[in-house]
Design a protein around this motif. Structure first.
Motif, PDB file in Angstrom:
ATOM      1  N   SER A 194      -4.038  -0.248  20.447  1.00  0.00           N
ATOM      2  CA  SER A 194      -4.810  -1.445  19.281  1.00  0.00           C
ATOM      3  C   SER A 194      -5.742  -0.344  18.027  1.00  0.00           C
ATOM      4  O   SER A 194      -6.651  -1.312  17.818  1.00  0.00           O
ATOM      5  CB  SER A 194      -5.534  -1.581  20.376  1.00  0.00           C
ATOM      6  OG  SER A 194      -6.129  -0.081  21.207  1.00  0.00           O
ATOM      7  N   ASP A 195      -5.543   1.166  18.669  1.00  0.00           N
ATOM      8  CA  ASP A 195      -7.167   1.718  17.448  1.00  0.00           C
ATOM      9  C   ASP A 195      -6.284   1.583  16.075  1.00  0.00           C
ATOM     10  O   ASP A 195      -5.113   2.294  15.332  1.00  0.00           O
ATOM     11  CB  ASP A 195      -6.809   2.829  17.602  1.00  0.00           C
ATOM     12  CG  ASP A 195      -7.853   4.271  16.493  1.00  0.00           C
ATOM     13  OD1 ASP A 195      -8.242   3.394  16.242  1.00  0.00           O
ATOM     14  OD2 ASP A 195      -7.891   5.033  16.888  1.00  0.00           O
ATOM     15  N   PRO A 196      -7.568   1.070  15.314  1.00  0.00           N
ATOM     16  CA  PRO A 196      -6.316   0.515  13.520  1.00  0.00           C
ATOM     17  C   PRO A 196      -6.137   2.660  13.147  1.00  0.00           C
ATOM     18  O   PRO A 196      -4.904   2.770  11.631  1.00  0.00           O
ATOM     19  CB  PRO A 196      -7.580   0.076  13.022  1.00  0.00           C
ATOM     20  CG  PRO A 196      -8.392  -1.043  14.458  1.00  0.00           C
ATOM     21  CD  PRO A 196      -8.188   0.140  14.349  1.00  0.00           C
ATOM     22  N   LYS A 230      -3.131   3.637  13.922  1.00  0.00           N
ATOM     23  CA  LYS A 230      -1.905   3.094  13.754  1.00  0.00           C
ATOM     24  C   LYS A 230      -1.359   3.281  11.750  1.00  0.00           C
ATOM     25  O   LYS A 230      -0.420   4.009  11.913  1.00  0.00           O
ATOM     26  CB  LYS A 230      -2.097   1.420  13.540  1.00  0.00           C
ATOM     27  CG  LYS A 230      -1.402   0.908  14.446  1.00  0.00           C
ATOM     28  CD  LYS A 230      -1.815  -0.809  14.003  1.00  0.00           C
ATOM     29  CE  LYS A 230      -1.854  -1.706  15.222  1.00  0.00           C
ATOM     30  NZ  LYS A 230      -1.989  -2.943  15.296  1.00  0.00           N
ATOM     31  N   ILE A 231      -2.725   3.881  10.760  1.00  0.00           N
ATOM     32  CA  ILE A 231      -2.442   4.014   9.998  1.00  0.00           C
ATOM     33  C   ILE A 231      -1.847   5.611   9.861  1.00  0.00           C
ATOM     34  O   ILE A 231      -1.625   6.187   8.874  1.00  0.00           O
ATOM     35  CB  ILE A 231      -4.047   4.453   8.550  1.00  0.00           C
ATOM     36  CG1 ILE A 231      -3.539   2.766   8.939  1.00  0.00           C
ATOM     37  CG2 ILE A 231      -3.858   4.983   7.256  1.00  0.00           C
ATOM     38  CD1 ILE A 231      -3.266   2.104   8.119  1.00  0.00           C
ATOM     39  N   ALA A 245      -1.470  -2.618   4.791  1.00  0.00           N
ATOM     40  CA  ALA A 245      -1.343  -3.949   5.907  1.00  0.00           C
ATOM     41  C   ALA A 245      -0.448  -4.598   6.166  1.00  0.00           C
ATOM     42  O   ALA A 245      -0.518  -5.278   7.500  1.00  0.00           O
ATOM     43  CB  ALA A 245      -3.041  -4.294   5.553  1.00  0.00           C
ATOM     44  N   THR A 292       1.936  -2.617   8.643  1.00  0.00           N
ATOM     45  CA  THR A 292       1.495  -2.295  10.075  1.00  0.00           C
ATOM     46  C   THR A 292       0.306  -3.681  10.591  1.00  0.00           C
ATOM     47  O   THR A 292       0.325  -3.479  11.401  1.00  0.00           O
ATOM     48  CB  THR A 292       0.034  -0.751  10.770  1.00  0.00           C
ATOM     49  OG1 THR A 292      -1.481  -2.124   9.183  1.00  0.00           O
ATOM     50  CG2 THR A 292      -0.347   0.136   9.493  1.00  0.00           C
ATOM     51  N   MET A 322      -2.568  -5.547   9.710  1.00  0.00           N
ATOM     52  CA  MET A 322      -3.473  -5.569   9.942  1.00  0.00           C
ATOM     53  C   MET A 322      -3.608  -6.327   8.516  1.00  0.00           C
ATOM     54  O   MET A 322      -3.039  -6.467   7.364  1.00  0.00           O
ATOM     55  CB  MET A 322      -4.403  -3.842   9.552  1.00  0.00           C
ATOM     56  CG  MET A 322      -3.785  -3.025  11.165  1.00  0.00           C
ATOM     57  SD  MET A 322      -4.717  -1.450  11.587  1.00  0.00           S
ATOM     58  CE  MET A 322      -3.934  -0.880  10.219  1.00  0.00           C
ATOM     59  N   THR A 338      -9.724  -4.254   6.706  1.00  0.00           N
ATOM     60  CA  THR A 338      -9.185  -3.166   8.152  1.00  0.00           C
ATOM     61  C   THR A 338      -9.033  -2.084   7.453  1.00  0.00           C
ATOM     62  O   THR A 338      -9.463  -0.458   8.253  1.00  0.00           O
ATOM     63  CB  THR A 338      -8.855  -3.254   9.560  1.00  0.00           C
ATOM     64  OG1 THR A 338      -9.433  -4.790   9.752  1.00  0.00           O
ATOM     65  CG2 THR A 338      -8.445  -2.596  10.552  1.00  0.00           C
ATOM     66  N   VAL A 339      -7.965  -1.852   6.939  1.00  0.00           N
ATOM     67  CA  VAL A 339      -7.154  -0.539   6.000  1.00  0.00           C
ATOM     68  C   VAL A 339      -8.466   0.249   5.669  1.00  0.00           C
ATOM     69  O   VAL A 339      -8.130   1.504   5.543  1.00  0.00           O
ATOM     70  CB  VAL A 339      -5.879  -1.325   4.973  1.00  0.00           C
ATOM     71  CG1 VAL A 339      -5.195   0.027   4.298  1.00  0.00           C
ATOM     72  CG2 VAL A 339      -4.714  -1.962   6.621  1.00  0.00           C
ATOM     73  N   VAL A 349     -10.588   1.681   7.601  1.00  0.00           N
ATOM     74  CA  VAL A 349      -9.503   2.703   8.210  1.00  0.00           C
ATOM     75  C   VAL A 349      -9.642   3.828   7.039  1.00  0.00           C
ATOM     76  O   VAL A 349      -9.818   5.071   7.321  1.00  0.00           O
ATOM     77  CB  VAL A 349      -8.409   2.362   8.902  1.00  0.00           C
ATOM     78  CG1 VAL A 349      -7.592   3.554   8.945  1.00  0.00           C
ATOM     79  CG2 VAL A 349      -8.959   1.556   9.669  1.00  0.00           C
TER      80      VAL A 349
END
Length: 198
Positions: free
Chosen positions: A131-133, A136-137, A166, A169, A171, A175-176, A179
């Protein structure tokens, strides 16, 4: 290059140029050709009636795509579109099968590449549980940095745009962007003239 260009041309391959946005093949088309990117980037994706899109990957110069469908009679489940001006080497299925029969080492090279791509898909699918962006990145960047053989901090120039990250992933681009800035501030990556170094 997955398959040496001179070998592809020796077996009758042609070089075809695609402008940005040009469709290479569509979902539902039968696979009767081997595709290898000489120059450019291709987007492999599915589009949905609600306007959403699921991106499977962005193969670029030196990579092949759709090759696994040369070994079955199933239609492509994805669209392949030139993301930017691209030159694609295209070899007929019959000629490709002759090539790999004559050169088993080429088939081994393609199998290694396909295995790497499957590994990447498994990693991307594992993002669904995160869940943590930022995580993920970071996992995406860790994988592609290792894949390309880089180890030093900030030595690897990320080949994806923020929009592409984005899509990969799942997202939102906003958000990307947020992040990536946060990771820059935490010195996890470096931004130089808009380019990301990891």
């Amino acid at each position: 290059m997955i398959v040496p260009e001179d070998l592809l041309f020796k077996y009758g391959a042609l070089l075809k140029n695609y402008s940005a946005g040009k469709i290479i093949f569509r979902k539902g088309d039968c696979c009767d050709e081997y595709y290898q990117i000489q120059e450019g980037t291709v987007q492999l994706s599915n589009s949905y009636p609600n306007g959403k899109e699921f991106v499977h990957g962005f193969p670029f110069s030196g990579h092949c795509f759709g090759e696994s469908y040369l070994y079955n009679s199933k239609p492509f489940p994805i669209d392949a579109v030139a993301l930017k001006k691209s030159s694609i080497i295209i070899l007929s299925k019959a000629a490709f099968l002759n090539l790999v029969n004559d050169h088993p080492d080429v088939l081994q090279s393609i199998m290694r590449y396909t295995a790497d791509r499957l590994h990447f898909k498994y990693i991307i699918c594992s993002f669904l549980a995160i869940s943590d962006p930022l995580e993920k990145i970071q996992k995406l960047l860790d994988h592609i940095k290792i894949y390309f053989g880089y180890t030093e901090q900030y030595s690897f120039r990320v080949p994806y745009t923020r929009s592409q990250m984005a899509h990969i992933t799942g997202m939102r681009i906003e958000t990307v962007i947020r992040v990536v800035k946060k990771m820059h501030n935490l010195e996890l990556l470096k931004i130089d003239s808009g380019k990301i170094y990891y």
